[in-house]
Motif scaffolding. Sequence first.
Motif, PDB file in Angstrom:
ATOM      1  N   ASN A  10      43.639  40.179  45.638  1.00 20.42           N
ATOM      2  CA  ASN A  10      42.710  40.009  44.519  1.00 20.42           C
ATOM      3  C   ASN A  10      43.063  38.778  43.694  1.00 20.42           C
ATOM      4  OD1 ASN A  10      41.270  42.295  45.181  1.00 20.42           O
ATOM      5  ND2 ASN A  10      42.290  43.593  43.689  1.00 20.42           N
ATOM      6  N   GLN A  13      41.918  35.544  45.036  1.00 20.09           N
ATOM      7  CA  GLN A  13      40.471  35.339  45.004  1.00 20.09           C
ATOM      8  C   GLN A  13      39.953  34.977  43.615  1.00 20.09           C
ATOM      9  OE1 GLN A  13      38.679  38.830  46.695  1.00 20.09           O
ATOM     10  NE2 GLN A  13      39.806  38.633  48.595  1.00 20.09           N
ATOM     11  N   ILE A  14      40.824  34.867  42.640  1.00 21.35           N
ATOM     12  CA  ILE A  14      40.399  34.554  41.273  1.00 21.35           C
ATOM     13  C   ILE A  14      39.967  33.090  41.213  1.00 21.35           C
ATOM     14  CG2 ILE A  14      41.155  34.309  38.876  1.00 21.35           C
ATOM     15  CD1 ILE A  14      43.034  36.668  39.399  1.00 21.35           C
ATOM     16  N   GLU A  17      40.130  28.762  36.055  1.00 19.01           N
ATOM     17  CA  GLU A  17      39.668  28.939  34.675  1.00 19.01           C
ATOM     18  C   GLU A  17      38.550  27.944  34.379  1.00 19.01           C
ATOM     19  OE1 GLU A  17      41.431  28.972  30.118  1.00 19.01           O
ATOM     20  OE2 GLU A  17      42.752  28.480  31.775  1.00 19.01           O
ATOM     21  N   ILE A  46      34.148  36.268  31.301  1.00 17.67           N
ATOM     22  CA  ILE A  46      34.033  36.832  32.648  1.00 17.67           C
ATOM     23  C   ILE A  46      35.308  36.535  33.441  1.00 17.67           C
ATOM     24  CG2 ILE A  46      32.793  36.619  34.850  1.00 17.67           C
ATOM     25  CD1 ILE A  46      30.251  36.103  33.076  1.00 17.67           C
ATOM     26  N   TRP A  47      35.827  35.319  33.316  1.00 21.31           N
ATOM     27  CA  TRP A  47      37.040  34.923  34.017  1.00 21.31           C
ATOM     28  C   TRP A  47      38.223  35.794  33.586  1.00 21.31           C
ATOM     29  CZ3 TRP A  47      41.525  32.384  32.135  1.00 21.31           C
ATOM     30  CH2 TRP A  47      42.388  31.898  33.132  1.00 21.31           C
ATOM     31  N   LYS A  49      38.132  38.814  32.369  1.00 22.53           N
ATOM     32  CA  LYS A  49      37.918  40.162  32.906  1.00 22.53           C
ATOM     33  C   LYS A  49      38.288  40.201  34.377  1.00 22.53           C
ATOM     34  CE  LYS A  49      35.087  44.176  33.082  1.00 22.53           C
ATOM     35  NZ  LYS A  49      36.060  44.884  33.885  1.00 22.53           N
ATOM     36  N   THR A  50      37.951  39.160  35.115  1.00 20.55           N
ATOM     37  CA  THR A  50      38.290  39.079  36.530  1.00 20.55           C
ATOM     38  C   THR A  50      39.796  39.122  36.721  1.00 20.55           C
ATOM     39  OG1 THR A  50      36.293  37.792  36.971  1.00 20.55           O
ATOM     40  CG2 THR A  50      38.029  37.699  38.641  1.00 20.55           C
ATOM     41  N   ILE A  51      40.518  38.378  35.893  1.00 21.80           N
ATOM     42  CA  ILE A  51      41.992  38.388  35.960  1.00 21.80           C
ATOM     43  C   ILE A  51      42.537  39.778  35.649  1.00 21.80           C
ATOM     44  CG2 ILE A  51      44.090  37.576  34.819  1.00 21.80           C
ATOM     45  CD1 ILE A  51      42.738  34.905  34.471  1.00 21.80           C
ATOM     46  N   ASP A  53      41.027  42.692  35.923  1.00 23.74           N
ATOM     47  CA  ASP A  53      40.681  43.613  37.001  1.00 23.74           C
ATOM     48  C   ASP A  53      41.566  43.399  38.230  1.00 23.74           C
ATOM     49  OD1 ASP A  53      38.731  44.626  35.344  1.00 23.74           O
ATOM     50  OD2 ASP A  53      37.060  43.712  36.432  1.00 23.74           O
ATOM     51  N   ALA A  54      41.883  42.150  38.520  1.00 23.72           N
ATOM     52  CA  ALA A  54      42.684  41.831  39.705  1.00 23.72           C
ATOM     53  C   ALA A  54      44.133  42.261  39.537  1.00 23.72           C
ATOM     54  CB  ALA A  54      42.627  40.335  39.981  1.00 23.72           C
TER      55      ALA A  54
END
Length: 56
Positions: A10, A13-14, A17, A46-47, A49-51, A53-54
């Motif tokens: 995960n 796949q980030i 920034e 959004i970025w 949150k992606t971090i 979540d990963a």
Amino acid sequence: MFMSQSNHENINQIPPEPKKPESDDCCGGGSCCPCVWDTYRQARKIWLKTISDASE
């Protein structure tokens, strides 16, 4: 700290920034909708949150 294989995948796949707008990217008039800063802040939110979540 040991990272599970799925967490490691995960993180790889980030996306990078989002880049802050340059000082001359904004007209300063306040009439642009959306402003380059609004777009940047939304992309960064959004970025982040992606971090988050990963890393779970």
